[in-house]
Write an enzyme that holds these catalytic residues in place. Structure first.
Site, PDB file in Angstrom:
ATOM      1  N   HIS A  10       0.832  -1.214   0.000  1.00 53.71           N
ATOM      2  CA  HIS A  10       0.000   0.000   0.000  1.00 53.71           C
ATOM      3  C   HIS A  10       0.868   1.267   0.000  1.00 53.71           C
ATOM      4  O   HIS A  10       0.410   2.333   0.417  1.00 53.71           O
ATOM      5  CB  HIS A  10      -0.922   0.086   1.237  1.00 53.71           C
ATOM      6  CG  HIS A  10      -2.054  -0.885   1.241  1.00 53.71           C
ATOM      7  ND1 HIS A  10      -2.522  -1.459   2.402  1.00 53.71           N
ATOM      8  CD2 HIS A  10      -2.814  -1.383   0.236  1.00 53.71           C
ATOM      9  CE1 HIS A  10      -3.532  -2.265   2.115  1.00 53.71           C
ATOM     10  NE2 HIS A  10      -3.724  -2.255   0.806  1.00 53.71           N
ATOM     11  N   LEU A  61      -7.491   1.410   5.373  1.00 53.04           N
ATOM     12  CA  LEU A  61      -8.449   0.353   5.698  1.00 53.04           C
ATOM     13  C   LEU A  61      -9.399   0.123   4.533  1.00 53.04           C
ATOM     14  O   LEU A  61     -10.413   0.822   4.389  1.00 53.04           O
ATOM     15  CB  LEU A  61      -9.237   0.742   6.960  1.00 53.04           C
ATOM     16  CG  LEU A  61      -8.397   1.223   8.155  1.00 53.04           C
ATOM     17  CD1 LEU A  61      -9.296   1.729   9.269  1.00 53.04           C
ATOM     18  CD2 LEU A  61      -7.487   0.107   8.653  1.00 53.04           C
ATOM     19  N   ARG A  93      -8.430 -11.685   5.262  1.00 51.45           N
ATOM     20  CA  ARG A  93      -7.094 -12.094   5.728  1.00 51.45           C
ATOM     21  C   ARG A  93      -6.993 -11.948   7.236  1.00 51.45           C
ATOM     22  O   ARG A  93      -7.512 -10.989   7.813  1.00 51.45           O
ATOM     23  CB  ARG A  93      -6.010 -11.240   5.059  1.00 51.45           C
ATOM     24  CG  ARG A  93      -5.754 -11.625   3.619  1.00 51.45           C
ATOM     25  CD  ARG A  93      -4.772 -10.671   2.969  1.00 51.45           C
ATOM     26  NE  ARG A  93      -5.403  -9.912   1.913  1.00 51.45           N
ATOM     27  CZ  ARG A  93      -4.894  -8.809   1.373  1.00 51.45           C
ATOM     28  NH1 ARG A  93      -3.739  -8.330   1.789  1.00 51.45           N
ATOM     29  NH2 ARG A  93      -5.540  -8.184   0.417  1.00 51.45           N
ATOM     30  N   GLU A 145      -4.804   6.374  -5.290  1.00 48.45           N
ATOM     31  CA  GLU A 145      -3.622   5.662  -5.784  1.00 48.45           C
ATOM     32  C   GLU A 145      -3.409   5.899  -7.279  1.00 48.45           C
ATOM     33  O   GLU A 145      -2.268   5.988  -7.737  1.00 48.45           O
ATOM     34  CB  GLU A 145      -3.773   4.162  -5.506  1.00 48.45           C
ATOM     35  CG  GLU A 145      -3.596   3.844  -4.030  1.00 48.45           C
ATOM     36  CD  GLU A 145      -3.959   2.410  -3.684  1.00 48.45           C
ATOM     37  OE1 GLU A 145      -5.158   2.144  -3.486  1.00 48.45           O
ATOM     38  OE2 GLU A 145      -3.062   1.568  -3.613  1.00 48.45           O
TER      39      GLU A 145
END
Ligand code: AMP
Length: 409
Positions: free
Chosen positions: A190, A219, A251, A395
């Protein structure tokens, strides 16, 4: 899509200047996410997804100017899918470069790079560390090189931002040869998001990056937290793989490593089966037994579902514990920042997390928290107490910026 920087007439007759843009591509094993980012405005001109590649259900869907559209592409492979993407790009956009999200750059890459043959070789070597992700990224780059010949192609790594971790933060307490011979260490992921959010936080707080010490909690479906000091990542929760650290959608995050042997003996499971359980059947889904989606779980909790409430409680407590742990990497703490789908949208998760941080004297402002932060700063805490912020990540924009930086340097 146009190939010229001169013309300003499109075939349909509309007149307008050519908009230069960077195509950002994120390739998974059977899907490609894309976004075309205008270099002048930083806004996406189009976003979309090609999914179910190599199957009868393959489909391209996209969004332009708020309008959604889709097209069936039965049995399309990656090259065919990307070729169809070109066809839906706005006619007045000139793609100047392609930026690829690459998951693992190991210790080979501490920044973004032009994807030449030598780099592709290094990427192949990194694949042993990310067998689920890097091969798909590499395949995407090769397909994109075929579909966009002559355009600069840049790799932007999830791990690169964390290459500044000091050895005491990245080494595992296991035989040292595992690190020297096999590359076993904390890499962190990340990184593109953490870096974008750190820059945005600096702007919001009116500070200088060199004087900023923060912890960011990203998150989303995947979750990681990162301590950043002076613009550099100094510790983070994900490790050799994106399985370590916080509780995530499916996960587990941190567990006792002895669990593998225990479950293997108790259930007669293979290592592969156990890894599938830890990657795909654990986290929020595992505890709640219902969903990996935080929205669904918050609704279920509100309706009195105890397992959903328990999953959220474990998520929030472990997150608080990790954030507090990461402060060990900092000389001071200027802010805690929430980002990602859960971090940006769930006031309940933020409130529950901060309730476990009484030791920091954090005092949440319920009104600001309910509206996902002050409009100007994103702050959700009371004045005079530690600033906690909500900052939306981007991103795609960060990858586009990095791509331009590399092509222009
Ligand atoms: P991302 O991977 O960043 O898209 O984040 C996905 C996660 O964000 C999922 O668990 C969603 O349920 C969660 N999410 C998105 N919106 C909300 C919301 N309003 N409240 C709670 N969780 C949300």
């Amino acid at each position: 899509m146009t190939n010229t920087t001169q013309g300003n007439c499109t075939e349909g007759g509309s007149v307008g200047p050519i908009r230069q843009a960077v195509l950002v591509i994120n390739c998974g094993s059977s899907s490609v996410k894309f976004a075309l980012i205008d270099t002048a405005s930083s806004e996406p001109l189009i976003t979309g997804l090609v999914e179910c590649l190599n199957s009868a259900d393959a489909e391209l869907s996209w969004k332009v100017d708020g309008q959604k559209a889709s097209k069936a592409l039965p049995d399309a492979d990656l090259v065919a899918g990307l070729s169809e993407v070109i066809a839906v790009l706005p006619a007045d956009a000139e793609v100047v470069a392609v930026g690829h999200r690459v998951v693992h750059g190991a210790e080979e890459f501490s920044g973004s790079v032009m994807l030449c043959d030598k780099v592709m070789g290094a990427l192949e070597r990194c694949s042993t560390l990310a067998p689920l992700h890097n091969p798909a990224n590499i395949e995407g780059i090769r397909a994109s090189q075929k579909v966009f010949p002559g355009l600069p192609q840049v790799g932007v790594f999830d791990t690169a931002f964390h290459q500044t971790l000091p050895p005491h933060a990245y080494l595992y307490p296991v035989p040292y040869e595992w690190y020297t011979d096999l590359g076993v260490r904390r890499y962190g992921f990340h990184g593109t998001s953490h870096r974008y959010v750190a820059e945005e936080t600096t702007r919001r707080l009116g500070k200088d990056m060199s004087d900023l010490s923060i912890v960011i909690a990203h998150l989303g479906n995947g979750c990681s937290a990162c301590a950043i000091e002076g613009g550099q990542s100094v510790d983070t929760t994900m490790g050799l793989s994106p399985l370590e650290g916080l509780v995530m959608g499916t996960r587990s995050g941190d567990i006792d490593p002895a669990l593998h042997e225990f479950i293997s003996k108790a259930k007669g499971w293979s290592l592969e089966r156990i890894m599938t359980a830890l990657n795909k059947e654990s986290g929020l889904l595992g505890i709640s037994g219902q969903s990996n989606d935080m929205r669904t779980l918050v609704n279920a909790m509100d309706e009195g579902n105890e397992r959903a409430a328990l999953a959220i409680e474990v998520f929030a407590y472990r997150l608080a514990k990790s954030i507090l742990g990461l402060t060990a990497a900092l000389t001071k703490l200027d802010a805690i920042v929430f980002t990602g789908g859960i971090g940006e949208n769930s006031h309940k998760v933020r409130a529950k997390t901060l309730a476990h941080m009484r030791v920091l004297g954090v005092q949440i402002d319920p009104e600001l928290n309910a509206q996902n932060g002050d409009a100007a700063t994103g702050c959700i805490t009371k004045e005079g107490t530690l600033p906690c912020l909500v900052v939306a990540t981007n991103e795609e924009l960060m990858i586009a910026r990095e791509t331009l930086n590399v092509t222009q340097s």
